[in-house]
Write a protein that holds these residues in place. Structure first.
Motif, short mmCIF file in Angstrom:
data_model
loop_
_atom_site.label_atom_id
_atom_site.label_comp_id
_atom_site.label_asym_id
_atom_site.label_seq_id
_atom_site.Cartn_x
_atom_site.Cartn_y
_atom_site.Cartn_z
N GLU A 170 -35.31 30.14 -41.35
CA GLU A 170 -34.22 29.88 -42.31
C GLU A 170 -33.32 31.10 -42.45
N ASN A 334 -28.13 32.71 -42.77
CA ASN A 334 -28.94 31.62 -43.33
C ASN A 334 -28.66 30.37 -42.51
N LYS A 336 -29.99 27.40 -42.75
CA LYS A 336 -29.99 26.15 -43.49
C LYS A 336 -28.65 25.97 -44.23
N LYS A 337 -28.26 27.01 -44.97
CA LYS A 337 -26.99 26.94 -45.70
C LYS A 337 -25.79 27.19 -44.79
N LYS A 338 -26.08 27.77 -43.61
CA LYS A 338 -25.05 28.07 -42.61
C LYS A 338 -23.98 29.02 -43.18
N LYS A 339 -24.50 30.07 -43.80
CA LYS A 339 -23.64 31.09 -44.40
C LYS A 339 -24.09 32.47 -43.91
N TYR A 341 -24.50 36.36 -45.24
CA TYR A 341 -24.62 37.08 -46.51
C TYR A 341 -24.75 38.58 -46.29
N GLU A 346 -22.20 36.05 -50.67
CA GLU A 346 -21.81 35.17 -49.57
C GLU A 346 -20.51 35.70 -48.96
N ASP A 349 -18.57 31.12 -44.26
CA ASP A 349 -19.27 29.95 -43.74
C ASP A 349 -19.34 30.09 -42.21
N SER A 351 -20.73 27.57 -40.15
CA SER A 351 -21.18 26.25 -39.67
C SER A 351 -20.89 26.06 -38.19
#
Length: 923
Positions: A170, A334, A336-339, A341, A346, A349, A351
């Motif tokens: 993750e 990340n 899962k969140k596709k971010k 950090y 944050e 993005d 994605s």
């Protein structure tokens, strides 16, 4: 001395270079190593055992065949090796990735010993690199009622080879390493002048960036053992330029993780990033290795309170830093969140970096395993008569109602495999497509051969219309490295089913024609998809994608490629070319005008350029499509008029016939079939059954660019701008300047007319300029050397027939001789004309080079630091790019000419002309 003793001697020599033993790929050497292992009384068994277990290349290498059979003997108790138990032997087989290891596993799984069969089946369920011969055995055994075969097929139908893999973590922590400011060329990661060592991965890894950078990366890893090092292009794009699998391999070697404990120097999962993202070709290569490529967007255009872009005194957008990625910054991906950090903050993005398909590549350790996995799942389900278990992410299918198709959308829809029947797909859709033409070039070909061996492929996919292996990138100098590598490569590719520039049997003479020119001729259908091992695989017929050596191997082995349908940018023209301008100036002006129209934003990057130059024949149009690599486009499509396309296809037919006459066709008559295909296409166009490809009138584009030919008043030069105060602006292809900028005073040390950007017309321009200048001055004296390399032999033959070559010979101080090719690179030049062998020559940087610190005026595409010319202590080397007449006159004068001098020199010469089509080329 035995082969093994030779190997031990080589190991000692490599130790002096700080290298480990070279991985073993030869059957003879491994057989001798095994004979040492068999001797239980041999006191020196330790090293042979280590080499056998940890240092043997997998796949279809001859050594892999020997290793597989020996492991089989151990499993069947025909041989006892105390250090290799039955279970350990199976584990070793599980890491051998297809070919002979699959054959052995099938022998055991379908054999009489039930316990061994179960263990073999357990390993087979994890394997995906199976080919027709392997799947046929499984199907036949299943149809005869073999329980183990059924069990294996059921596992494949459920895709357990994928579902039982560990999930993607993750969170992935990274520590940044800024590899450079501005665009980072693959030359920095895998220098062209080190191309000879690419197949020796550990040795080649030592050339990445610099020894200092390598030490800094190791220091970051020691300081942050829980982090992966992320290579960053600060204020630039990562991986521009050539399509180098070796560049990604090097990054993975230094920053990735080992693919298998039993296979040395093959690493996966590199993480790379750029302020302006990743070059499309490079990103595909990152996917091949299960890595991650991130568009950081950490610098943005500054805006005033009204939302307008703020410009500096040069008219360029001012950039503001949104967040820092300075070397040593700890970031978290990340998945899962596709971010992305920084601690809890944050940043962006990501994605697009972590699409469902890319996450599958990451989980499987690379895209090959997914591609082959899907094929084996489909096969198993069909044999069992069941539906495949939904495991893999569904291909995204975007279909916009009442929206027409761009040219690339039409090509992808025509060649799509496995899409929903009857559904029309638009840009953004994920598509598996049939590949028609595949090209392998010689400095990456050895790696392509290695990739084919690693995926256990032995023959070109029957669905591929033609594959071609070139010899152009190593044409300049036939040195010991070339003599050792190229014949071996040509034999491998010839046996695999490709048409090869060199004949292993020496029936026809070596052909060092530039690969892009050959592929442009082999493409006899403008609806074709072409994959080639070079960023300049940019045909003016069909749509062509430059690719890494691995993607080329995949296309050769499967006849397929997978990618999203790219967005398109439409380029049209208005106005009229001035008579003294060359089409190369239009090409450069297109880039300059586009950047001006979009406030410095490169709308071409990562997209298809659909260029409407339908009045130009394929050879001349290629000058534009070729340059689109420098525009950072993913590919380009030339929209042609019917009559022009027919002429281009007739020319292609005549050149393919020349190849046939020279004896280059193979047993499958590949070249003959291409001529038949061209005839069929010509008939379709003439009859009106299927006119030349064109987009729909209501197609949707990301942007539309209209180039004003009236605004191009003087020759245009692409300048590396080596002394720009902003380091990120150096060595890009975006600084386009008019001839008058230089005031007729800038010294030129070397001229080069050659590379894929020139065609027959360019050599005729050179000849006519010499005639012009003779008439004006009585004789022509070169104040700087001029290197000339025709792209193909047939061009030279035509120039000889038309009388132009004789004039070039008159002024030459050197002319190539195929019977006695140069065996050492030229290091110094005299002020004469050099007629070099057809091929890439100076454009490559792996053999011939300008003298350090020179200012080079070139028709090439390459202006990257150190490529054509390296820096010296006295000054930076610089490679300026221009049209043939500008280059020729610069060499004769020893400086960049004035506009008046230029116009006088080209008076009466037929330069490459272009007129916009008088009708809109849409469907």
């Amino acid at each position: 001395m035995s082969i093994y003793q030779d190997y031990i001697k080589e190991i000692e020599e490599r130790k002096e270079q700080g290298l480990h033993p070279k991985p073993i790929d030869g059957a003879e050497l491994l057989s001798e190593i095994i004979s040492n292992i068999r001797d239980a009384n041999n006191p020196n068994r330790k090293d042979p055992l280590h080499f056998f277990i940890y240092n043997t290349l997998p796949g279809t290498t001859p050594a892999a065949g020997v290793k597989s059979e020996f492991l089989k003997d151990i499993i069947l108790s025909k041989v006892v090796v105390p250090e290799i138990t039955l279970d350990y032997a199976f584990e070793l087989l599980s890491h051998m990735k297809g070919g002979p290891s699959i054959r052995v596993l099938l022998d055991l799984a379908l054999g009489d010993n039930h316990d061994i069969a179960k263990k073999a089946a357990a390993v087979l369920k994890t394997q995906v690199f199976l080919y027709d011969a392997d799947t046929s055995r499984l199907k036949e055994a299943y149809e005869k009622g073999n329980v183990i075969a059924k069990e294996i097929l059921e596992s494949y139908a459920k895709a357990e080879f994928f579902t039982k893999l560990p999930e993607v973590p993750e969170e992935i922590k990274v520590v940044t390493y800024v590899a450079g400011e501005g665009d980072i060329s693959t030359d920095l990661l895998s220098p062209g002048n080190q191309a000879h060592s690419r197949s020796d991965r550990e040795l080649h890894g030592k050339c990445m960036i610099s020894s200092k950078a390598q030490e800094e990366i190791r220091a970051l890893q020691a300081q942050h053992p829980d982090c992966s090092v992320m290579l960053v292009a600060e204020k630039g794009t990562m991986g521009v330029g050539s399509s180098r699998m070796s560049g990604v391999n090097n990054v993975a070697l230094w920053t990735g993780k080992q693919a298998s404990p039993y296979v040395p120097f093959i690493n996966i999962a590199p993480i790379v990033a750029g302020t302006n993202g990743i070059s499309p070709i490079f990103l595909t290569t990152v996917d091949v290795t299960g890595g991650i490529g991130i568009d950081l967007k950490n610098w943005v255009k500054k805006q005033d309170k009204y939302g307008n872009v703020v410009l500096n005194d040069k008219g360029e957008p001012v950039l503001e830093e949104v967040y820092s990625v300075a070397t040593g910054t700890i970031l978290t991906i990340n998945t899962k969140k596709k971010k992305l950090y920084n601690e809890d903050r944050e940043l962006i993005d990501i994605s697009k970096s972590l699409t469902p398909q890319k996450l599958e590549f990451i989980r499987a350790g690379g895209s090959y395993a997914v591609v082959f996995g899907k094929k084996i799942q489909t096969f198993a389900a069909e044999v069992l008569g069941v539906e495949p278990t939904p495991v893999f992410a569904k291909s995204k299918e975007i279909s916009n109602e009442n929206q027409g198709l761009t040219a690339v959308e039409k090509i992808f829809n025509k060649n799509a495999i496995g899409k929903t029947p009857g559904k029309v797909l638009h840009a953004g859709s994920d598509v598996r497509v049939k590949v028609n033409i595949v090209g392998s070039q010689d400095t990456t070909g050895l790696m392509t051969a290695q990739e084919l061996e690693s995926m256990a492929a032995t023959v070109i996919a029957p669905s591929v219309d033609a594959g071609y292996q070139s010899g152009c990138h190593t044409a300049s100098v036939w040195d010991k490295k070339a003599q050792a590598n190229i014949p071996k490569l040509m034999k491998f590719m010839n046996d695999f089913g490709l048409i090869t520039g060199r004949d292993p049997k020496s029936v026809y003479p070596p052909m060092t024609d530039v690969i892009h020119k050959v592929l442009n001729d082999l493409t006899v259908d403008e609806w074709a998809i072409i994959i080639g091992g070079d960023s300049h695989t940019r045909m003016s017929k069909g749509v062509a994608f430059g690719a890494d050596s691995g993607t080329v191997a995949l296309a050769l082995a499967t006849g397929e490629a997978s990618m999203p349908i790219p967005e398109s940018v439409k380029v049209t023209f208005k106005g009229e070319m001035k008579e003294y301008m060359d089409f190369r100036d239009v090409v450069h002006a297109t880039q300059a005008q586009m950047l001006h129209q979009f406030d410095g934003e490169n709308v071409f990057q990562g997209r298809i350029i659909e260029v409407h130059i339908g009045t130009l024949l394929a050879d001349q149009a290629f000058t534009f499509t070729d340059w689109t690599a420098e525009m950072k486009a993913k590919a380009s499509i030339c929209i042609s008029q019917d009559d022009t396309l027919i002429q281009s296809l007739e020319i292609a037919k005549s050149r393919i016939q020349i190849m046939i006459d020279k004896g280059m066709d193979n047993d499958k008559k590949v070249l003959h079939r291409l001529i038949e295909k061209a005839d069929k296409r010509i008939a379709q166009i003439k009859s009106g059954e299927k006119p030349a490809l064109r987009p729909d009138e209501n197609a949707k584009y990301y942007a539309e660019v209209v180039i004003d030919l009236d605004a191009i008043a003087e020759p245009m030069i692409a300048d590396p701008d080596v002394n720009n105060e902003d380091v990120s602006k150096r060595y890009t292809h975006d600084t386009i300047r008019g001839l008058s900028y230089y005031g007729g005073t800038k010294k030129v040390d070397l001229g080069f007319v050659g590379s894929c950007m020139v065609h027959k017309g360019d050599l005729k321009i050179l000849s006519h300029m010499l005639k012009n200048l003779e008439e004006q001055y009585g004789e022509v004296k070169f104040n700087a050397p001029l290197v000339v390399a025709a792209p193909t032999y047939n061009i030279i033959d035509e120039l000889k027939a038309e009388g132009d070559w004789e004039l070039l010979e008159k002024y030459s101080g050197f002319e190539f001789n195929d019977a006695a090719p140069k065996n050492a690179a030229r290091t110094e030049y005299e002020n004469v004309l050099y007629l070099e062998r057809p091929g890439c020559n100076l454009c490559m940087g792996n053999q011939e080079k300008a003298e350090k610190g020179d200012t080079v005026m070139s028709t090439s595409t390459r202006l990257f630091q150190g490529r054509v010319v390296e820096d010296s202590e006295r000054k930076k080397g610089e490679s300026l790019l221009a049209s043939t007449p500008v280059v020729v006159l610069s060499a004769i004068l020893g400086r960049i000419p004035t506009l008046e001098e230029y116009e006088k020199a080209v008076k009466g010469i037929e330069l490459t002309k272009f007129k916009p089509s008088n009708r809109q080329l849409v469907h």
